[in-house]
Write an enzyme that holds these catalytic residues in place. Sequence first.
Site, PDB file in Angstrom:
ATOM      1  N   ASP A   1     -14.337  -2.012  11.641  1.00 15.30           N
ATOM      2  CA  ASP A   1     -15.441  -2.490  10.816  1.00 15.30           C
ATOM      3  C   ASP A   1     -16.343  -1.337  10.393  1.00 15.30           C
ATOM      4  OD1 ASP A   1     -14.591  -5.111  11.056  1.00 15.30           O
ATOM      5  OD2 ASP A   1     -15.826  -5.490  12.828  1.00 15.30           O
TER       6      ASP A   1
ATOM      7  N   GLY B   1      -1.244   1.452   9.691  1.00 13.21           N
ATOM      8  CA  GLY B   1      -2.582   1.731  10.187  1.00 13.21           C
ATOM      9  C   GLY B   1      -3.583   0.686   9.744  1.00 13.21           C
TER      10      GLY B   1
ATOM     11  N   TYR C   1     -11.450   4.626  13.838  1.00 13.79           N
ATOM     12  CA  TYR C   1     -10.487   5.231  12.921  1.00 13.79           C
ATOM     13  C   TYR C   1     -10.506   6.752  13.064  1.00 13.79           C
ATOM     14  CZ  TYR C   1      -8.061   6.134   8.483  1.00 13.79           C
ATOM     15  OH  TYR C   1      -7.172   6.551   7.526  1.00 13.79           O
TER      16      TYR C   1
ATOM     17  N   PRO D   1      -3.238  11.615   2.754  1.00 11.30           N
ATOM     18  CA  PRO D   1      -2.922  11.111   1.418  1.00 11.30           C
ATOM     19  C   PRO D   1      -4.103  11.107   0.462  1.00 11.30           C
ATOM     20  CG  PRO D   1      -3.266   9.285   2.891  1.00 11.30           C
ATOM     21  CD  PRO D   1      -3.377  10.533   3.732  1.00 11.30           C
ATOM     22  N   GLY D   2      -5.296  11.499   0.946  1.00  8.73           N
ATOM     23  CA  GLY D   2      -6.472  11.308   0.116  1.00  8.73           C
ATOM     24  C   GLY D   2      -6.812   9.828   0.104  1.00  8.73           C
TER      25      GLY D   2
ATOM     26  N   GLY E   1       0.786  -1.221   0.000  1.00  8.62           N
ATOM     27  CA  GLY E   1       0.000   0.000   0.000  1.00  8.62           C
ATOM     28  C   GLY E   1       0.821   1.276   0.000  1.00  8.62           C
ATOM     29  N   ILE E   2       0.296   2.302   0.655  1.00  8.16           N
ATOM     30  CA  ILE E   2       0.965   3.605   0.675  1.00  8.16           C
ATOM     31  C   ILE E   2       2.358   3.495   1.266  1.00  8.16           C
ATOM     32  CG2 ILE E   2       0.886   5.938   1.644  1.00  8.16           C
ATOM     33  CD1 ILE E   2      -2.159   5.772   1.550  1.00  8.16           C
TER      34      ILE E   2
ATOM     35  N   ASN F   1       3.174   5.483   9.048  1.00 10.26           N
ATOM     36  CA  ASN F   1       2.167   5.123   8.055  1.00 10.26           C
ATOM     37  C   ASN F   1       1.321   3.930   8.464  1.00 10.26           C
ATOM     38  OD1 ASN F   1       1.095   4.676   5.119  1.00 10.26           O
ATOM     39  ND2 ASN F   1       2.128   2.766   5.658  1.00 10.26           N
TER      40      ASN F   1
END
Length: 275
Positions: free
Chosen positions: A102, A98, A162, A192-193, A21-22, A96
């Site tokens: 649910d 994370g 979250y 990050p969008g 991912g990112i 980063n």
Amino acid sequence: MVETSQGSDRRVAVVTGASRGIGAHLAQAFAAAGYVVAACSFFGRRAEAGAGGEESGATERSYDVAAVDVTDEAAVRRFVGDVLTRHGRVDVLVNNAGVIDDEVPLAESDPADWWRCLEVDLRGPYLLTRMVLPGMLARGSGRVINLNSGAGTRADEVFSAYAVAKTGLARLTGATHLAGRGRGVFAFDLMPGVVRTDMTTAMAVHEERTDWTAPQAVAELALALAAGRLDAWSGRFVRAGVDTIDALTKAAENGLPRGARTLTLTPYGPSDPVA
């Protein structure tokens, strides 16, 4: 953490959640920019170029990903200690790693799942920051980049954990900024969008999404923050895919308004006693 005199002249970047991912995009971007990348993930593995998926912009570089549970204080301490032993310092920390909770309303949430989200998304960045910050302050140089979210700026009917974690992360960024103010250490909330990753494509909320943030935009902004080009934004939010480096630089030329791009309490009017 006590830093050693070992290491080279290359800057050292620690990137968490870097196996996919990112995080993979960012780790590759920092490596391509000449940084020594010390990466970690809950699932440690060797990440070759392209590990972040077809959007990553593959390079010939690679980096090792250590297996680290960022919620485990002892594990984080060992990881950071090893980085300092091998490289002598940490110049940039990218928090980063994370997870999300649910996609259910608060009343239907699972307490263990809810709390795990806070542990990974908030306790993890705290532990990493706590371990690298003393060395940065002692050297008078360092930058902490926290991957935050618009979810941290508002309440959410679902993803409540979250949202809570990301709101708390903004306060951690602010505390880090204040700790480093006037001492050469800066901290940023980087939104990050919505980047197309395994995590985002599995989320019901993004099923119909067609406008994704390019990972290159996230990496470009992160590298600018790490290089000190946007230090005026320390303690504040910046948004990849919307903000440009030139626009952020220009906006800060004459100083930023108090509270701009931060989480603050908005008074109801001039007579508000808490204003």
